[in-house]
Design a protein around this motif. Structure first.
Motif, short mmCIF file in Angstrom:
data_model
loop_
_atom_site.label_atom_id
_atom_site.label_comp_id
_atom_site.label_asym_id
_atom_site.label_seq_id
_atom_site.Cartn_x
_atom_site.Cartn_y
_atom_site.Cartn_z
N ALA A 1 -11.24 28.02 -6.71
CA ALA A 1 -10.56 26.72 -6.73
C ALA A 1 -11.56 25.59 -6.98
O ALA A 1 -11.29 24.66 -7.76
N ALA A 2 -12.73 25.66 -6.34
CA ALA A 2 -13.76 24.64 -6.53
C ALA A 2 -14.25 24.64 -7.98
O ALA A 2 -14.44 23.58 -8.58
N ALA A 3 -14.41 25.81 -8.55
CA ALA A 3 -14.85 25.91 -9.95
C ALA A 3 -13.80 25.29 -10.87
O ALA A 3 -14.14 24.60 -11.83
N GLY A 4 -12.53 25.54 -10.58
CA GLY A 4 -11.46 24.96 -11.38
C GLY A 4 -11.45 23.44 -11.30
O GLY A 4 -11.26 22.75 -12.31
N LEU A 5 -11.67 22.90 -10.10
CA LEU A 5 -11.71 21.44 -9.94
C LEU A 5 -12.91 20.84 -10.68
O LEU A 5 -12.80 19.79 -11.31
N ARG A 6 -14.07 21.52 -10.58
CA ARG A 6 -15.26 21.03 -11.30
C ARG A 6 -15.00 21.02 -12.80
O ARG A 6 -15.36 20.08 -13.50
N GLU A 7 -14.34 22.06 -13.29
CA GLU A 7 -14.05 22.14 -14.73
C GLU A 7 -13.10 21.01 -15.14
O GLU A 7 -13.32 20.35 -16.15
N GLU A 8 -12.06 20.77 -14.35
CA GLU A 8 -11.12 19.68 -14.66
C GLU A 8 -11.83 18.33 -14.67
O GLU A 8 -11.48 17.45 -15.46
N ALA A 9 -12.80 18.15 -13.78
CA ALA A 9 -13.53 16.88 -13.68
C ALA A 9 -14.66 16.79 -14.70
O ALA A 9 -15.30 15.74 -14.81
N GLY A 10 -14.92 17.87 -15.42
CA GLY A 10 -16.00 17.86 -16.40
C GLY A 10 -17.38 18.01 -15.79
O GLY A 10 -18.37 17.63 -16.38
N ILE A 11 -17.44 18.56 -14.59
CA ILE A 11 -18.72 18.80 -13.92
C ILE A 11 -19.00 20.29 -14.06
O ILE A 11 -18.31 21.12 -13.48
N TRP A 12 -20.00 20.63 -14.84
CA TRP A 12 -20.23 22.03 -15.15
C TRP A 12 -21.19 22.71 -14.19
O TRP A 12 -21.20 23.92 -14.07
N GLU A 13 -22.00 21.93 -13.51
CA GLU A 13 -22.96 22.51 -12.56
C GLU A 13 -22.84 21.78 -11.24
O GLU A 13 -22.46 20.61 -11.19
N PRO A 14 -23.17 22.45 -10.15
CA PRO A 14 -23.15 21.76 -8.85
C PRO A 14 -24.11 20.57 -8.85
O PRO A 14 -25.10 20.55 -9.57
N MET A 15 -23.79 19.58 -8.05
CA MET A 15 -24.64 18.40 -7.93
C MET A 15 -25.95 18.78 -7.26
O MET A 15 -25.99 19.66 -6.40
N PRO A 16 -27.06 18.12 -7.64
CA PRO A 16 -28.33 18.41 -6.99
C PRO A 16 -28.30 17.92 -5.54
O PRO A 16 -27.49 17.06 -5.19
N PRO A 17 -29.17 18.45 -4.71
CA PRO A 17 -29.20 18.01 -3.31
C PRO A 17 -29.45 16.50 -3.23
O PRO A 17 -30.13 15.91 -4.08
N MET A 18 -28.89 15.87 -2.20
CA MET A 18 -28.99 14.43 -2.04
C MET A 18 -29.71 14.12 -0.73
O MET A 18 -29.41 14.71 0.30
N THR A 19 -30.64 13.18 -0.81
CA THR A 19 -31.35 12.77 0.41
C THR A 19 -30.49 11.76 1.17
O THR A 19 -29.53 11.19 0.63
N LYS A 20 -30.85 11.50 2.43
CA LYS A 20 -30.14 10.51 3.22
C LYS A 20 -30.26 9.13 2.58
O LYS A 20 -29.29 8.36 2.54
N ALA A 21 -31.43 8.83 2.04
CA ALA A 21 -31.63 7.53 1.40
C ALA A 21 -30.71 7.39 0.18
O ALA A 21 -30.11 6.32 -0.03
N ASP A 22 -30.58 8.44 -0.61
CA ASP A 22 -29.67 8.41 -1.76
C ASP A 22 -28.23 8.18 -1.30
O ASP A 22 -27.50 7.38 -1.87
N TRP A 23 -27.84 8.91 -0.26
CA TRP A 23 -26.48 8.80 0.28
C TRP A 23 -26.23 7.37 0.77
O TRP A 23 -25.19 6.77 0.47
N ASP A 24 -27.16 6.83 1.54
CA ASP A 24 -27.01 5.48 2.07
C ASP A 24 -26.90 4.45 0.94
O ASP A 24 -26.13 3.49 1.03
N GLU A 25 -27.66 4.68 -0.13
CA GLU A 25 -27.66 3.73 -1.25
C GLU A 25 -26.31 3.67 -1.94
O GLU A 25 -25.82 2.59 -2.28
N ILE A 26 -25.68 4.82 -2.16
CA ILE A 26 -24.40 4.81 -2.87
C ILE A 26 -23.23 4.51 -1.95
O ILE A 26 -22.13 4.25 -2.41
#
Length: 90
Positions: free
Chosen positions: A54-79
């Motif tokens: 199901a997750a692969a199907g959702l990624r395909e529908e959204a046009g995301i072909w690969e999993p997102m890279p790991p995110m740091t706390k600073a990156d998370w806080d920024e967005i």
């Protein structure tokens, strides 16, 4: 094994449902009991394979072909900044 219906109103309902669906009395009761059992049973838990598919199907529908890279706390806080909301001093 026979089932005896002693309530005339219940028997009338079974006969009416059977007639409306063009089925036997047994068929009407069987179909009604299948629906009741399906509604009463707890939902089946999905397997890990089903969740991943199901997750692969959702990624395909959204046009995301690969999993997102790991995110740091600073990156998370920024967005996830909220304008006008004071920042934590972690």
């Amino acid at each position: 094994m026979p089932v005896l219906i002693k309530n005339p109103d219940t028997e009338r309902k079974i006969r009416e449902v059977a007639s409306l669906h063009g089925e036997t009395l047994t068929g009407a009761v069987d179909r009604a009991m299948d629906r009741e059992l399906a509604a009463a049973r707890p939902p089946r838990r999905r397997t890990a394979e089903e969740i991943l598919a199901a997750a692969a199907g959702l990624r395909e529908e959204a046009g995301i072909w690969e999993p997102m890279p790991p995110m740091t706390k600073a990156d998370w806080d920024e967005i996830n900044e909220v304008p006008g909301f004071p920042e934590d001093d972690d």
